[in-house]
Design an enzyme around this catalytic site. Structure first.
Site, PDB file in Angstrom:
ATOM      1  N   LEU A 623       0.819  -1.216   0.000  1.00 20.96           N
ATOM      2  CA  LEU A 623       0.000   0.000   0.000  1.00 20.96           C
ATOM      3  C   LEU A 623       0.855   1.269   0.000  1.00 20.96           C
ATOM      4  O   LEU A 623       0.440   2.302  -0.514  1.00 20.96           O
ATOM      5  CB  LEU A 623      -0.941  -0.011   1.204  1.00 20.96           C
ATOM      6  CG  LEU A 623      -1.879  -1.232   1.243  1.00 20.96           C
ATOM      7  CD1 LEU A 623      -2.664  -1.264   2.547  1.00 20.96           C
ATOM      8  CD2 LEU A 623      -2.819  -1.235   0.041  1.00 20.96           C
ATOM      9  N   GLU A 698       3.627  -7.839  11.119  1.00 19.46           N
ATOM     10  CA  GLU A 698       4.396  -8.761  11.947  1.00 19.46           C
ATOM     11  C   GLU A 698       5.246  -9.732  11.139  1.00 19.46           C
ATOM     12  O   GLU A 698       6.003 -10.516  11.710  1.00 19.46           O
ATOM     13  CB  GLU A 698       3.442  -9.540  12.856  1.00 19.46           C
ATOM     14  CG  GLU A 698       2.729  -8.636  13.833  1.00 19.46           C
ATOM     15  CD  GLU A 698       1.508  -9.277  14.444  1.00 19.46           C
ATOM     16  OE1 GLU A 698       1.395  -9.280  15.667  1.00 19.46           O
ATOM     17  OE2 GLU A 698       0.663  -9.781  13.688  1.00 19.46           O
TER      18      GLU A 698
END
Lengths: 745, 324
Positions: A623, A698
């Site tokens: 993104l 993560e």
């Protein structure tokens, strides 16, 4: 939108120069570096606050015999000393949010036993030191190792604690090559920069009590619902505000005791109360990551094909708590193998509350499992990458469904090429001056969840767009990527998008955690924008087929209208919602990557230093390349910490963490993080969500530490299975090596 | 933090007088250690005497060819001082191995001398600690004691002195200059400045109540190769597990002409054994020197590794000096 089928073509596709993906600077960057982005403790919306300070239990098991608050109450500026005898009535615990000051029983060291409120912070802290507790203390049970044999099967969390496929025991017994090893990981502390902090204001009104909390929290709607239950309020009467958050890493997934205590004190005092945990209090009052013991058994044929895989994990949490570290979950999906089992066991001890931290499960699970794979490769004398490729599954081996996307092999191969993996020498042979040098690698995998999330968008009469949702930005770049998504969808530059998040007054959102934030909140925003586009076209009577939004205009057929004109005098609003659907069950969804690390081990002292590190990742559509890379590098840095230094040491005599400050609980400093890079391979995942993105938050930590540990083995020939890999363990290993060499001669 | 009175005297005499008059007074300079301890109520001074405006921030040459370092000279400035870099490089190296840039800008020479231990249990007021609360016991013994002493410890205390600078000052045979409330001055050799814990671990130095450090004096430079090898758990901003300060001059063959060695991380004070230096000069063997240094060394469990680590680090440091 329910994610029941692949999304198909979207307005985000096919734009080579699109706004989404571009490495633009953070839209909130200037506010942050100029000190104009107020964190919870700094907000001034609630006037005339009093200051709270938590008094912690000095024992880990026993009972308060007496609590002398007289001197504290008489101390200058003190307004309230709240104890289990004076605390207002509370409701039941929800998830890991506990009612506070519930009686004289002490379950863990650092359990809040009193809350002192004064006119100033200094007065509250000084008075807190005057509270005298006498205890009937008992010897705590604080050792996971001691409790390992009696640990129990925990209740299923999102996933069952155990899994089984085929006949592991039989296959393991029959396998020509086997490995049976135990790894341990220590207690880790989130150590986020911003401590837990809350300003609470409890207002009594004719239609019931209302509570406003300015608080450092990653998942506001979850916090709203749990605090409502604990404080016996209607959820809609609890408002959480968290505009800027200085890191969470899991420790702010739910309200911590300071929020509950501030609310209760505000109720009593009828005045806003603010409180922040001290750095030392962070270690015991707030949650931590449990230590783990992990046993891994692998059976393979001579070619390295896995026939038996077992991963068992033991972890600990406080009495009465159900959280367990899902270390073995990722093993259910990562490699092929017909016979397999995973098992999680939990010990409830006199230790503080364990909870999610930086890729719960995967982070420590892959510290162990990805080293075990390295050990197996060594035993088989095949390259660690080749071993992983040999066990690349056709489909998810336990769920038995296809992967939505999986480019683990491509990540490993690309990383090997970029890093110079072919230059890896035999274990214990490479030197550079006083340094023994080694290369190591690891696979990375992290579950890609999608959470229900809502958003509203409003096109204003001036042609600007306002985005609203109860989403949070914990330093990851959420403000920025939301502006990019909305800008792309509506054909507006980010300067004309106003992102308003961090308030439960806005539509319910997933929050930040579990790597689901960007995908969930971003997808809700995508749907809201799509709905707004349709509404605008409809209101203008424009044909939606082939309509394009670009440069502040809607274009369809031969018509071209500015968004400002379409907004009208009142503006126009739309909402959107995303929910996980059938795609979650029909496909196995993970983000993947590969880590490569080069370490030096000082041949004299055993000090281990990272020399360079590379991560190659796939996370669907990226993104914002800049914030994504920062996230990945941040995760890899966590991995460096986990591998080399992070450990909160429990003194089992006291049940407390010994090195409870940042001078002695070590996280990596700049000098520990030299040449490090993260790159992303192109990918779109149309099963994951409408953005075709996957979770990245993560992924960077998953496996990262194992790459370093494997590099240490390559440098020294030593296999250290107890994290972190500190110099004393290297020296111990060398002493053993020398002892063996002497016995041979 | 407890409420305290604050004084900012303009002269050295006033500072010493205030310290004598006020009960439980403490001098404060950089405050990089004292303020942390006050927040935890490990230090609870009734009066803080701010010495920052005293004229003690100069570095000057001594008549003997040495260097006089004012008590208020900041660690960063001292490490950057041309004469320190040229003639006392071990001191510059030790200073730069310590703390962080921000702390070194603030921390002073005298403050660093008085830096207190980093023993975890000293910092945890819920635990017994004879240093913090005499007679309460020592939780570090039998606990997690990775950073504790292996030499010179007692049944009362196994804490270490955490300073890097002190180790260099010790190997340089520095002298601590003081003035007491009566105006009397004295010079305390570094060897005698810090104490072993014995059964009074709360008394860490030879300073008398109210006595103010005014300077640290270094003797005429001795030449040689100056090294400071600090072994630590991360690349920066960590206290030494073990450190070696060495000044070694090459002699004929494998034996040095002279050698001075001091060690950090091992004891309640910078550790120096002159017999070890003699052994190194006579035999050229770092192991022979290590044998002397480690005489009587005893691990406490989690810090056992410091004993072999000291030997290995000394070996490497001596080899490096003789290679240079």
């Amino acid at each position: 939108m329910d994610m029941n089928q692949p999304i198909g073509a979207t307005p985000l596709d096919g734009k080579l120069d699109g706004l989404v993906g571009r490495p633009i600077d953070r839209v909130d960057g200037r506010l942050k570096v100029t000190g104009r982005a107020p964190y919870a403790y700094e907000t001034r919306d609630l006037k005339n606050p009093a200051y709270g300070f938590i008094v912690e239990a000095a024992i880990a098991k026993g009972r308060i015999r007496s609590l002398d608050t007289g001197a504290a109450k008489r101390a200058p500026g003190v307004l309230l000393v709240m104890t289990h005898e004076t605390v207002p009535e509370q409701g039941e615990k929800k998830e890991q949010v506990w009612p506070q000051l519930q009686g004289p029983e002490i379950r863990f060291h650092g359990q809040p036993i009193a809350f002192v409120v004064a006119e100033s912070f200094e007065q509250a802290r000084a008075a807190a030191a005057l509270v005298r507790a006498d205890y009937d203390a008992q010897t705590p049970d604080a050792s996971l190792r001691a409790a390992q044999a009696t640990a129990h099967e925990p209740k299923a969390a999102q996933t069952p604690p155990d899994s089984k496929l085929g006949d592991f025991e039989g296959a393991f017994a029959a396998a020509p090559v086997t490995l049976d090893v135990e790894y341990t990981t220590p207690v880790q502390i989130h150590a986020q920069m911003e401590p837990h902090a809350t300003i609470a204001s409890w207002e009594t009104g004719p239609d019931g009590d209302r509570l406003v909390l300015y608080t450092a929290n990653q998942m506001l709607n979850r916090g709203q619902s749990s605090l409502a239950q604990v404080l016996k309020l209607k959820p809609e009467n609890v408002r959480l505000v968290s505009h800027y958050i200085g890191g969470g890493f899991g420790s702010k997934l739910q309200p911590q005791p300071e929020a509950t205590l501030a609310a209760l004190a505000s109720k009593t005092l009828k005045r806003p109360v603010k409180v922040a945990l001290t750095r030392q209090q962070e270690f015991h009052v707030a949650t931590h990551r449990t230590d783990t013991i992990q046993r891994i058994r692998l059976g393979a044929d001579e070619t390295g094909r896995l026939t038996a895989i077992a991963h068992e994990s033991w972890s600990a949490t406080a009495l009465g708590d159900a959280f367990f570290e899902t270390s073995a979950n990722v093993t259910r999906s990562l490699y092929a193998g017909a016979n397999r089992l995973t098992r999680h066991r939990l010990a409830n001890l006199n230790v503080p509350i364990a909870s999610a931290m930086r890729a719960p499960g995967e982070a420590v699970g892959q510290l162990a499992f990805e080293c075990a794979m390295d050990e197996l490769a060594e035993r088989l004398k095949i390259d660690p990458i080749a071993l992983r490729i040999r066990n690349e599954p056709e489909q998810d081996p336990e769920k038995q469904v296809p992967y939505s996307t999986r480019q683990l092999v491509a990540c490993m191969e690309e990383g090997a090429k970029r890093f110079g993996w072919d230059k890896r020498a035999a274990a214990g042979t490479a030197r550079d001056g006083r340094w023994r040098v080694g290369l190591g690698m690891s696979a990375a995998a992290r579950l890609n969840p999608l959470m229900p999330s809502q958003a509203s968008v409003r096109l204003n009469p001036d042609g600007t767009l306002t985005v609203r949702m109860a989403m949070t930005d914990i330093g990851t770049g959420t403000y920025t990527i939301l502006a990019q998504i909305a800008g792309e969808m509506m054909g507006l530059p980010v300067e004309r998008i106003r992102v308003e998040i961090g308030d439960t007054a806005y539509p319910k959102a997933a929050g930040s955690g579990g790597s689901f934030g960007a995908a969930s909140a971003g997808s809700a925003l995508y749907v809201a924008c799509d709905n707004l586009r349709q509404a605008l076209l409809r209101s203008a009577g424009m044909n939606p087929d082939g309509a394009v939004f670009s440069e502040g205009r809607a274009l369809s057929g031969n018509r071209s209208e500015t968004l400002a004109s379409l907004a009208g005098a009142e503006g126009i609003e739309a909402t959107g919602e995303i929910k996980p659907g059938a795609m979650k069950e029909k496909f196995s969804q993970y983000s993947y990557g590969a880590h490569f690390a080069e370490v030096g081990v000082d041949a004299d002292t055993g000090e281990i230093r990272l020399r360079r590190m590379l991560g190659v990742f796939t996370g669907g559509r990226i993104l914002n390349l800049k914030t994504a890379r920062s996230q990945a590098i941040g995760g890899m840095t966590f991995g460096i910490g986990a591998a080399l230094m992070e450990a909160a040491e429990t003194d089992t005599r006291f049940g407390s963490f010994v090195n409870h400050d940042l001078a002695e609980y070590h996280v990596p400093v700049h000098a520990d993080v030299p040449a490090i890079d993260a790159v992303f391979l192109p990918e779109l995942d149309d099963k994951a969500n409408p953005l075709k993105s996957k979770g990245l938050g993560e992924l960077g930590i998953c496996g990262a530490g194992a790459a370093l540990a494997n590099a240490v083995h390559n440098a020294t020939g030593l296999r250290i299975r107890d994290y972190p890999l500190t110099l004393d363990k290297v020296l111990g290993g060398w002493a053993e090596q020398e002892g063996r060499a002497q016995r041979r001669t | 933090m407890k409420a305290f009175a604050y004084e900012r005297p303009a002269t050295i005499q006033d500072a010493a007088r205030l310290a004598a008059e006020r009960p439980a007074a403490r001098f404060i300079a950089g405050g990089t250690n004292l303020l942390d301890l006050m927040k935890l109520q490990i230090e609870t001074p009734a009066t803080l005497i701010d010495v920052n405006r005293l004229p003690l921030a100069e570095v000057t040459d001594t008549a003997e060819g040495g260097l006089r370092i004012g008590a208020l000279v900041r660690n960063a400035d001292l490490a950057a001082h041309p004469r320190v870099r040229q003639d006392y490089a071990v001191l510059a190296k030790a200073l730069l191995a310590g703390a962080s840039g921000q702390l070194r800008n603030k921390a002073t020479t005298a403050g660093n001398l008085l830096q207190r231990t980093r023993c975890y249990y000293f910092y945890d007021t819920t635990k017994p600690c004879n240093k913090r609360e005499p007679g309460s016991g020592c939780a570090a013994i039998g606990g997690f004691n990775r950073i504790m002493a292996v030499l010179g410890a007692s049944e009362s205390c196994i804490a270490t002195n955490p300073s890097d600078m002190n180790v260099a000052m010790r190997v340089l045979d520095a002298t601590v200059e003081t003035v007491d409330p009566s105006g009397a001055t004295r010079s305390i050799p570094m060897a005698e400045f810090h104490r072993l814990p014995g059964d009074t671990p709360q008394i860490e130095t030879d300073l008398k109540p109210g006595e103010l450090i005014t300077a640290v004096t270094l003797p005429k430079p001795v030449g040689g190769v100056h090294l400071y090898r600090k072994v630590r758990d991360r690349a920066s901003y960590a206290f030494a597990t073990v450190s070696v300060a060495a000044i070694i001059a090459k002699g004929d063959g494998d034996r040095p002409k002279f050698a001075k060695l001091a060690f950090g991380g091992l004891a309640h004070k910078p550790w120096r054994v002159e017999a070890a230096e003699t052994a190194l000069i006579e035999t050229g063997s770092a192991d022979a020197a290590a044998d002397r240094v480690l005489e009587g060394a005893r691990g406490q469990g989690s810090n056992d590794f410091k004993i072999p680590l000291t030997r290995r680090t000394l070996r490497a440091t001596v080899a490096e000096a003789l290679r240079a």
